[in-house]
Design a protein around this motif. Sequence first.
Motif, PDB file in Angstrom:
ATOM      1  N   ARG A  48      34.310  50.127 -48.161  1.00 35.40           N
ATOM      2  CA  ARG A  48      33.301  50.834 -47.394  1.00 35.40           C
ATOM      3  C   ARG A  48      33.822  51.186 -46.004  1.00 35.40           C
ATOM      4  NH1 ARG A  48      28.387  47.455 -46.008  1.00 35.40           N
ATOM      5  NH2 ARG A  48      28.796  46.759 -48.128  1.00 35.40           N
ATOM      6  N   SER A  49      34.445  50.173 -45.367  1.00 36.13           N
ATOM      7  CA  SER A  49      34.855  50.424 -43.986  1.00 36.13           C
ATOM      8  C   SER A  49      35.963  51.459 -43.919  1.00 36.13           C
ATOM      9  CB  SER A  49      35.299  49.119 -43.327  1.00 36.13           C
ATOM     10  OG  SER A  49      36.380  48.581 -44.057  1.00 36.13           O
ATOM     11  N   SER A  50      36.865  51.418 -44.882  1.00 34.99           N
ATOM     12  CA  SER A  50      37.964  52.364 -44.751  1.00 34.99           C
ATOM     13  C   SER A  50      37.585  53.740 -45.281  1.00 34.99           C
ATOM     14  CB  SER A  50      39.206  51.859 -45.489  1.00 34.99           C
ATOM     15  OG  SER A  50      38.927  51.703 -46.857  1.00 34.99           O
ATOM     16  N   LEU A  51      36.655  53.763 -46.193  1.00 37.47           N
ATOM     17  CA  LEU A  51      36.297  55.055 -46.769  1.00 37.47           C
ATOM     18  C   LEU A  51      35.379  55.842 -45.863  1.00 37.47           C
ATOM     19  CD1 LEU A  51      36.743  56.697 -49.285  1.00 37.47           C
ATOM     20  CD2 LEU A  51      34.652  55.764 -50.217  1.00 37.47           C
ATOM     21  N   SER A  52      34.426  55.144 -45.274  1.00 36.94           N
ATOM     22  CA  SER A  52      33.478  55.923 -44.470  1.00 36.94           C
ATOM     23  C   SER A  52      33.734  55.707 -42.992  1.00 36.94           C
ATOM     24  CB  SER A  52      32.053  55.562 -44.847  1.00 36.94           C
ATOM     25  OG  SER A  52      31.865  54.182 -44.794  1.00 36.94           O
ATOM     26  N   GLU A  53      34.931  56.057 -42.590  1.00 27.26           N
ATOM     27  CA  GLU A  53      35.227  56.024 -41.162  1.00 27.26           C
ATOM     28  C   GLU A  53      34.330  57.016 -40.441  1.00 27.26           C
ATOM     29  OE1 GLU A  53      39.311  56.952 -41.466  1.00 27.26           O
ATOM     30  OE2 GLU A  53      39.982  54.874 -41.601  1.00 27.26           O
ATOM     31  N   GLU A  54      34.111  58.129 -41.106  1.00 28.97           N
ATOM     32  CA  GLU A  54      33.186  59.122 -40.569  1.00 28.97           C
ATOM     33  C   GLU A  54      32.175  59.453 -41.651  1.00 28.97           C
ATOM     34  OE1 GLU A  54      33.374  60.671 -37.598  1.00 28.97           O
ATOM     35  OE2 GLU A  54      35.418  60.327 -36.883  1.00 28.97           O
ATOM     36  N   GLU A  55      30.973  59.791 -41.209  1.00 28.31           N
ATOM     37  CA  GLU A  55      29.974  60.143 -42.209  1.00 28.31           C
ATOM     38  C   GLU A  55      29.281  61.430 -41.815  1.00 28.31           C
ATOM     39  OE1 GLU A  55      27.292  56.961 -42.784  1.00 28.31           O
ATOM     40  OE2 GLU A  55      28.850  55.590 -43.495  1.00 28.31           O
ATOM     41  N   ILE A  56      29.017  62.221 -42.801  1.00 33.41           N
ATOM     42  CA  ILE A  56      28.268  63.443 -42.552  1.00 33.41           C
ATOM     43  C   ILE A  56      27.075  63.461 -43.486  1.00 33.41           C
ATOM     44  CG2 ILE A  56      28.305  65.946 -42.591  1.00 33.41           C
ATOM     45  CD1 ILE A  56      31.270  65.866 -42.168  1.00 33.41           C
ATOM     46  N   VAL A  57      25.920  63.712 -42.917  1.00 31.28           N
ATOM     47  CA  VAL A  57      24.721  63.733 -43.741  1.00 31.28           C
ATOM     48  C   VAL A  57      24.282  65.172 -43.970  1.00 31.28           C
ATOM     49  CG1 VAL A  57      22.337  63.009 -43.927  1.00 31.28           C
ATOM     50  CG2 VAL A  57      24.008  61.512 -42.845  1.00 31.28           C
ATOM     51  N   PHE A  58      24.035  65.496 -45.192  1.00 34.24           N
ATOM     52  CA  PHE A  58      23.507  66.812 -45.535  1.00 34.24           C
ATOM     53  C   PHE A  58      22.024  66.662 -45.840  1.00 34.24           C
ATOM     54  CE2 PHE A  58      27.190  69.646 -46.249  1.00 34.24           C
ATOM     55  CZ  PHE A  58      28.201  68.742 -45.983  1.00 34.24           C
ATOM     56  N   PRO A  59      21.184  67.022 -44.901  1.00 34.80           N
ATOM     57  CA  PRO A  59      19.755  66.902 -45.171  1.00 34.80           C
ATOM     58  C   PRO A  59      19.335  67.940 -46.204  1.00 34.80           C
ATOM     59  CG  PRO A  59      20.105  68.015 -43.088  1.00 34.80           C
ATOM     60  CD  PRO A  59      21.446  67.620 -43.592  1.00 34.80           C
ATOM     61  N   PRO A  60      18.286  67.668 -46.942  1.00 33.98           N
ATOM     62  CA  PRO A  60      17.839  68.679 -47.903  1.00 33.98           C
ATOM     63  C   PRO A  60      17.370  69.940 -47.176  1.00 33.98           C
ATOM     64  CG  PRO A  60      16.380  66.759 -47.876  1.00 33.98           C
ATOM     65  CD  PRO A  60      17.514  66.453 -46.988  1.00 33.98           C
ATOM     66  N   TYR A  61      17.541  71.054 -47.812  1.00 35.12           N
ATOM     67  CA  TYR A  61      17.020  72.285 -47.230  1.00 35.12           C
ATOM     68  C   TYR A  61      15.503  72.253 -47.291  1.00 35.12           C
ATOM     69  CZ  TYR A  61      21.676  74.289 -48.137  1.00 35.12           C
ATOM     70  OH  TYR A  61      23.000  74.554 -48.182  1.00 35.12           O
ATOM     71  N   ASN A  62      14.875  72.827 -46.300  1.00 36.91           N
ATOM     72  CA  ASN A  62      13.431  72.998 -46.447  1.00 36.91           C
ATOM     73  C   ASN A  62      13.161  74.381 -47.052  1.00 36.91           C
ATOM     74  OD1 ASN A  62      13.436  74.981 -44.443  1.00 36.91           O
ATOM     75  ND2 ASN A  62      13.158  73.452 -42.832  1.00 36.91           N
TER      76      ASN A  62
END
Length: 399
Positions: A202-216
Amino acid sequence: MKKGLNDFFENYLGKDPLFLDKKCLQANYTPNNIPHREEQINQLASILAPALRMEKPSNVFCYGKSGSGKSLCSQYVLDQILDVAKKKKLNVNGVYLNCKLKKVSDTEYRLLAALLKTLDVEVPTTGLPTQDVYKMFTEKIDKEEQLLILILDEIDQLVNKIGDEILYNLTRLNSELKKCQIIIVGVSNNLMFTDNLDPRVRSSLSEEEIVFPPYNALQIQDILKERVKVAFKKDSIENGVIEKCAAYAAREHGDARRALELLRVSGELTERDGKTKIKIKYIDDAEEKIEKDRVLDVVRTQPKQSQIALYSIMRTSKNSQVFTGDIFEHYKEVCNKVGLKPLTQRRISDIISELDMLGIIHAKIVSKGRYGRSKEISVDGVKHISTKIDDILKESLGL
DNA sequence: GTCAATTCACATGAAAGAGACCACGGTCTAGTG
DNA sequence: CTAGACCGTGGTCTCTTTCATGTGAATTGACGA
């Protein structure tokens, strides 16, 4: 008769087609313009940008529900980076792998085989020890100085099937490689996905995270409008159609893919009806059709034993709900009739669960107290097409 | 009447087995010079 | 002598079976009021 058909085709050709370019309503189409995702694209781009200076960027993790543009954006960014790298003669490589494809995600072995294939190394589909394939992979990529950007789409599927060991190995690989570095971009539908990962991964894979919110709904409308311009002839859409498509899709966690499919199928239905304008009512028809097609397709492609099980369920559960035991009894009879060896109840239990997962039936575990615990099974969801399903099963089973 | 133990009819897990598949490498066969 | 057909081997993969254990509430039956 012959004449009639001929006329029909003539007539068909004579008609103005509704579509200009149907391709761009399909799922794998990459538009030039991705509305409402600028922020995510920029984020991803700036995270991956160091690759162009031959520095290793952080691993990234992209979350978001299905149809929120994750795959599209990551592919887009990757393409752009590779483009620039190519122009500047930088040795940056990228691989996009969709782990959902069966031939990729089933085993660690196949993933590696698929990876190697994209790097122009042919690997036998089976037969070699997994370790050897690993070795081939490391040797191949470590041959020259390079950065390898690895986009693993639907990574949750992968981990579900074969565990997180492979991710651990991949992240650890960097320390073993001398000349090459791997950047992993994980893409997942499941927001909770990293929670049950091995902490090291987990720590090495998600050094950075991007969230894609659902479209409205409004954003989906924009997307649809954008594509409609290319896909349909002018004025072939009634007012409110786009809005309704968007609303339907927004109801399902803002799935843009679904909205596009809805629109495409409505268009096809309209065309088949000989109309030149997509009306609102076609959307409802389209939604029903999509669902129906999905179910029928799933039924058709089930293995024989599952089909027999489903057949038994359809037969047994005509009116009342039934339990696993009843189905198993009926199932054994059908097997005899068809001439197949019945499976054990254990397996049938699993098959029932699988059918439930596929959404063809509903199975709920109920406890009847003194009279045991069992799955209560009903077919409500597909009642309206049960005869169709029955026909398919009968035909496929030769009944 | 109350409460814990019992019991049913499966669910759920783990492990091991059975076939099927497939590349690989060795052996055999037929065609060629 | 060589290319291609053929076969056995070692490995994996998927689907099943076998064995073992778990489960939730209706029922039972002991117990006390």
